[in-house]
Design a protein around this motif. Structure first.
Motif, mmCIF file in Angstrom:
data_model
loop_
_atom_site.group_PDB
_atom_site.id
_atom_site.type_symbol
_atom_site.label_atom_id
_atom_site.label_comp_id
_atom_site.label_asym_id
_atom_site.label_seq_id
_atom_site.Cartn_x
_atom_site.Cartn_y
_atom_site.Cartn_z
ATOM 1 N N ARG A 173 72.887 -7.447 28.704
ATOM 2 C CA ARG A 173 73.577 -6.387 27.975
ATOM 3 C C ARG A 173 75.083 -6.458 28.197
ATOM 4 O O ARG A 173 75.861 -5.991 27.368
ATOM 5 N N LEU A 174 75.464 -7.048 29.318
ATOM 6 C CA LEU A 174 76.888 -7.141 29.648
ATOM 7 C C LEU A 174 77.534 -8.345 28.998
ATOM 8 O O LEU A 174 78.554 -8.229 28.321
ATOM 9 N N TRP A 175 76.966 -9.547 29.215
ATOM 10 C CA TRP A 175 77.632 -10.752 28.696
ATOM 11 C C TRP A 175 76.830 -11.500 27.630
ATOM 12 O O TRP A 175 77.192 -12.611 27.243
ATOM 13 N N LYS A 176 75.732 -10.895 27.156
ATOM 14 C CA LYS A 176 74.971 -11.413 26.017
ATOM 15 C C LYS A 176 74.409 -12.814 26.301
ATOM 16 O O LYS A 176 74.589 -13.384 27.363
ATOM 17 N N ALA A 177 73.704 -13.346 25.319
ATOM 18 C CA ALA A 177 73.029 -14.638 25.484
ATOM 19 C C ALA A 177 74.020 -15.775 25.680
ATOM 20 O O ALA A 177 73.746 -16.736 26.420
ATOM 21 N N HIS A 178 75.187 -15.666 25.024
ATOM 22 C CA HIS A 178 76.189 -16.732 25.152
ATOM 23 C C HIS A 178 76.678 -16.838 26.595
ATOM 24 O O HIS A 178 76.781 -17.934 27.154
ATOM 25 N N GLY A 179 76.953 -15.693 27.222
ATOM 26 C CA GLY A 179 77.407 -15.704 28.604
ATOM 27 C C GLY A 179 76.329 -16.199 29.552
ATOM 28 O O GLY A 179 76.614 -16.936 30.505
ATOM 29 N N GLN A 180 75.075 -15.839 29.277
ATOM 30 C CA GLN A 180 73.979 -16.298 30.130
ATOM 31 C C GLN A 180 73.797 -17.808 30.015
ATOM 32 O O GLN A 180 73.520 -18.486 31.007
ATOM 33 N N ALA A 181 73.979 -18.335 28.814
ATOM 34 C CA ALA A 181 73.867 -19.784 28.628
ATOM 35 C C ALA A 181 74.947 -20.519 29.417
ATOM 36 O O ALA A 181 74.688 -21.582 30.004
#
Length: 333
Positions: free
Chosen positions: A12-20
Motif C-alpha cells: 500500500r505504501l510503495w505499490k507493486a513497482h516498489g516491491q519489484a
C-alpha cells in the motif's frame, strides 16, 4: 503464503513497482555486527531478493549478549554463517550467503569481491582507511554505500550516493480541476447549467464542479484585478453555496461547499517540480541518461510548448453526486 498477503501493508505504501525493485536488490553487509544484522533484518523482512554477509570472525560469547541473530550454540562457529541462517528463517523468499573473508581485505587485488555485484553496500566496524577505498569504488560504479555504527545509545549513519531518482505515478488526495484556468470545453459545459433552475430534481443533480466554477466566475467578474482568492473570500463563497441548498439532502451542494478551500486555489507548478524542470540535467541528456531526466525534459518541453506554462492535466475525476449523463459528459471533456 501469497506475496500479496505477506506484503500487504508495504504494498500500500510503495505499490507493486516498489516491491519489484526491492525483490531485485542484492545487499552486501560487511561485518556481521549487531548493528549490521539488525539493519539487514529490516531489509529481509520486506523481501529483498538476496543478501551476502562478508565476515571472517567466529561467534564470541559477547556476540550473544547484543546480537539477536546468534545464539550460545553458535559460539565458536563462523559468525557470518550463523547470521545468514537465522536471517533466512525470517523470510523464505530471500536467499542469503556468507563469504568467509576479512572485510578489510576485500578490495585487495587478489580478492574476487566486486562492489558492482550488489545493489547496496552496508559497512559496519570498518577502518577509516578501508572505508575511503570502499567509498571510492562505490562512487566509481554508482553503488550506494551506507556506513553505520552504534555504541550504546549513540549511533551514526552516513550515506554516499551519486543520485537517486524515483518514477512513481499516483493520484493525489484531490482532483486537478484548475477552475481558475478552465479549458474551453469545460467552460462551455458549465454554461449549460442554471443554478436557479426551478426544477428541484435538476437542481440536485448539478455537478459540484459546475457549482464551484460558476461561483468562481462570478467572483472574477466582481474582482477583475485580484490575482487570487483570499481565504476570507473562499469562506464567503462556501457560506453562499450552503445557503443555496434548497433542502438538507442536496449532496451536490454539500460537495461544492466542502471542496471550496482547495478547488479554488491558484493553479501553479509546485516548487519542487519546478526545481526539477529547471535542473541542468534536463539539458545534458545523453544516451546513458536515466529515464527520470528524459521524462523530466519531456515534461518541461510540454510545459513550455503546449501546456501554457502548466503541467499536463490527468483528466481524472472521482465519483460525485450527479446523474449518469452529466458524469459521463464531464469525464469526456
Amino acid at each position: 503464503m501469497d506475496k500479496t498477503r505477506r506484503y500487504d501493508r508495504q504494498l500500500r505504501l510503495w505499490k507493486a513497482h516498489g516491491q519489484a525493485r526491492l525483490e531485485a536488490a542484492h545487499i552486501c553487509l560487511l561485518n556481521g555486527t549487531a548493528t549490521g544484522s539488525e539493519t539487514l533484518k529490516n531489509l529481509v523482512l520486506p523481501g529483498i531478493g538476496a543478501f551476502t554477509i562478508v565476515d571472517h570472525r567466529l561467534v564470541a560469547e559477547t556476540d550473544t549478549g547484543c546480537n539477536f541473530f546468534v545464539t550460545k550454540s553458535d559460539i565458536g562457529q563462523p559468525r557470518g554463517k550463523a547470521i545468514v541462517e537465522h536471517l533466512k528463517g525470517l523470510n523464505e523468499e530471500v536467499s542469503g550467503r556468507w563469504v568467509n573473508q576479512n572485510p578489510e581485505t576485500i578490495l585487495d587485488k587478489d580478492s574476487s569481491f566486486s562492489v558492482s555485484d550488489y545493489s547496496l553496500i552496508i559497512a559496519t566496524q570498518c577502518s577509516s582507511e578501508m572505508l575511503i577505498r570502499l567509498a571510492a569504488n562505490c562512487q566509481e560504479v554508482g553503488v550506494p554505500l551506507v556506513v553505520c555504527e552504534t555504541a550504546g545509545f549513540i549511533g551514526y549513519l552516513r550515506i554516499q550516493i551519486q543520485e537517486h531518482t524515483i518514477i512513481e505515478s499516483y493520484s493525489g488526495p484531490n482532483e486537478d480541476l484548475r477552475l481558475d484556468r478552465p479549458f474551453p470545453t469545460l467552460t462551455e459545459f458549465v454554461q449549460k447549467f442554471d443554478l436557479n433552475d426551478p426544477d428541484s430534481m435538476a437542481h440536485g443533480q448539478i455537478p459540484y464542479i459546475v457549482i464551484l466554477l460558476q461561483y468562481y466566475q462570478a467572483w472574477q467578474r466582481n474582482n477583475p484585478e485580484a490575482p487570487s482568492m483570499t481565504l476570507k473570500e473562499k469562506k464567503v463563497i462556501r457560506e453562499a453555496i450552503t445557503r443555496a441548498m434548497r433542502h438538507p439532502d442536496e449532496e451536490n451542494f454539500e460537495e461544492a461547499a466542502k471542496n471550496v478551500l482547495w478547488a479554488l486555489n491558484t493553479t501553479q507548478i509546485p516548487p519542487p517540480v519546478r526545481e526539477i524542470l529547471e535542473n541542468p540535467r534536463c539539458d545534458q541528456l545523453t544516451e546513458n541518461s536515466p529515464d527520470f531526466w528524459v521524462l523530466a525534459r519531456a515534461m518541461r518541453d510540454f510545459v513550455q510548448q503546449e501546456g501554457d506554462g502548466m503541467l499536463p492535466l490527468s483528466g481524472h475525476v472521482s465519483d460525485m453526486k450527479t446523474d449518469t449523463a452529466n458524469f459521463v459528459a464531464i469525464q469526456s471533456l
